[in-house]
Design a protein around this motif. Structure first.
Motif, mmCIF file in Angstrom:
data_model
loop_
_atom_site.group_PDB
_atom_site.id
_atom_site.type_symbol
_atom_site.label_atom_id
_atom_site.label_comp_id
_atom_site.label_asym_id
_atom_site.label_seq_id
_atom_site.Cartn_x
_atom_site.Cartn_y
_atom_site.Cartn_z
ATOM 1 N N PHE A 95 0.841 -1.187 0.000
ATOM 2 C CA PHE A 95 0.000 0.000 0.000
ATOM 3 C C PHE A 95 0.877 1.237 0.000
ATOM 4 N N GLU A 96 0.551 2.197 -0.862
ATOM 5 C CA GLU A 96 1.202 3.491 -0.826
ATOM 6 C C GLU A 96 0.442 4.351 0.178
ATOM 7 N N VAL A 97 1.175 4.978 1.087
ATOM 8 C CA VAL A 97 0.570 5.781 2.150
ATOM 9 C C VAL A 97 1.255 7.142 2.214
ATOM 10 N N ASP A 98 0.585 8.086 2.846
ATOM 11 C CA ASP A 98 1.172 9.422 2.994
ATOM 12 C C ASP A 98 2.358 9.410 3.952
ATOM 13 N N ASP A 99 2.238 8.639 5.036
ATOM 14 C CA ASP A 99 3.265 8.645 6.078
ATOM 15 C C ASP A 99 3.505 7.214 6.557
ATOM 16 N N VAL A 100 4.609 6.631 6.152
ATOM 17 C CA VAL A 100 4.922 5.237 6.473
ATOM 18 C C VAL A 100 5.014 5.024 7.980
ATOM 19 N N GLU A 101 5.717 5.907 8.670
ATOM 20 C CA GLU A 101 5.921 5.722 10.117
ATOM 21 C C GLU A 101 4.605 5.802 10.896
ATOM 22 N N THR A 102 3.738 6.732 10.553
ATOM 23 C CA THR A 102 2.445 6.856 11.224
ATOM 24 C C THR A 102 1.591 5.625 10.964
ATOM 25 N N THR A 103 1.566 5.163 9.714
ATOM 26 C CA THR A 103 0.774 3.983 9.379
ATOM 27 C C THR A 103 1.320 2.748 10.080
ATOM 28 N N LEU A 104 2.643 2.617 10.176
ATOM 29 C CA LEU A 104 3.243 1.496 10.898
ATOM 30 C C LEU A 104 2.799 1.514 12.360
ATOM 31 N N LYS A 105 2.795 2.670 12.989
ATOM 32 C CA LYS A 105 2.336 2.768 14.378
ATOM 33 C C LYS A 105 0.886 2.321 14.513
ATOM 34 N N GLU A 106 0.036 2.694 13.550
ATOM 35 C CA GLU A 106 -1.369 2.279 13.571
ATOM 36 C C GLU A 106 -1.479 0.757 13.451
ATOM 37 N N ILE A 107 -0.663 0.169 12.593
ATOM 38 C CA ILE A 107 -0.669 -1.286 12.428
ATOM 39 C C ILE A 107 -0.264 -1.963 13.733
ATOM 40 N N ILE A 108 0.799 -1.490 14.347
ATOM 41 C CA ILE A 108 1.274 -2.083 15.603
ATOM 42 C C ILE A 108 0.234 -1.901 16.709
ATOM 43 N N ASN A 109 -0.353 -0.719 16.805
ATOM 44 C CA ASN A 109 -1.382 -0.459 17.825
ATOM 45 C C ASN A 109 -2.626 -1.320 17.629
ATOM 46 N N ALA A 110 -2.864 -1.772 16.398
ATOM 47 C CA ALA A 110 -4.028 -2.610 16.100
ATOM 48 C C ALA A 110 -3.703 -4.105 16.195
ATOM 49 N N GLY A 111 -2.517 -4.451 16.706
ATOM 50 C CA GLY A 111 -2.162 -5.858 16.891
ATOM 51 C C GLY A 111 -1.218 -6.423 15.866
#
Length: 154
Positions: A95-111
């Motif tokens: 997936f292309e995203v605006d902010d890789v680091e922010t999206t990674l944090k969301e993934i980790i926070n969601a399990g």
């Protein structure tokens, strides 16, 4: 006609994984849920008394009904191999995203989890990409990427 339609993920817990992809990955429900069984499904899958349920989710950034990410679960699941980035077969979805680091944090926070390191790579076309591999809550591998035009930012 020949066109790409969907990618399928078989989940241990389809409802939980569907919610993850809707919330974190921004896939959208298009109200295409499935609860399938019957002789035709047994013949198609080669599994006696097969029963699958789940939903098609619209992938972000595309049309109103395709392509989709199909997340299903069977009543009876086989033990899975641990997903690895270099295992033969389909390795990941990207997936292309605006902010890789922010999206990674969301993934980790969601399990989910992180794989490897966040990297930045320059490409000969004057672009720079930021990449990371991650895992959804069931271990499926997701690539996150973000691109910038470095020549116009100089």
């Amino acid at each position: 006609m020949f066109r790409y339609v969907h990618t399928n993920i078989i989940a241990k817990d389809a409802r939980k994984l569907i919610e993850f992809y809707k919330t974190v990955v921004k896939c959208k429900s298009i109200n295409e849920t499935r609860d399938l069984r019957g002789v035709w499904l047994d013949r198609l899958t080669g599994i006696n008394k097969a029963h699958i349920s789940g939903e098609h989710l619209l992938l972000p950034g595309y049309g109103e009904d395709h392509p989709t990410l199909e997340i299903f679960s069977y009543d009876v699941l086989k033990e899975a191999l641990v997903p690895e980035i270099n295992r033969p077969g389909i390795a990941h979805i990207a997936f292309e995203v605006d902010d890789v680091e922010t999206t990674l944090k969301e993934i980790i926070n969601a399990g989910g989890a992180r794989i490897g390191e966040l990297v930045t790579a320059a490409y000969p076309n004057g672009q720079e990409a930021v990449f990371i591999y991650a895992q959804d809550p069931e271990g499926n591998i997701i690539e996150l990427q973000s691109w910038i035009d470095i020549e116009s930012n100089s």
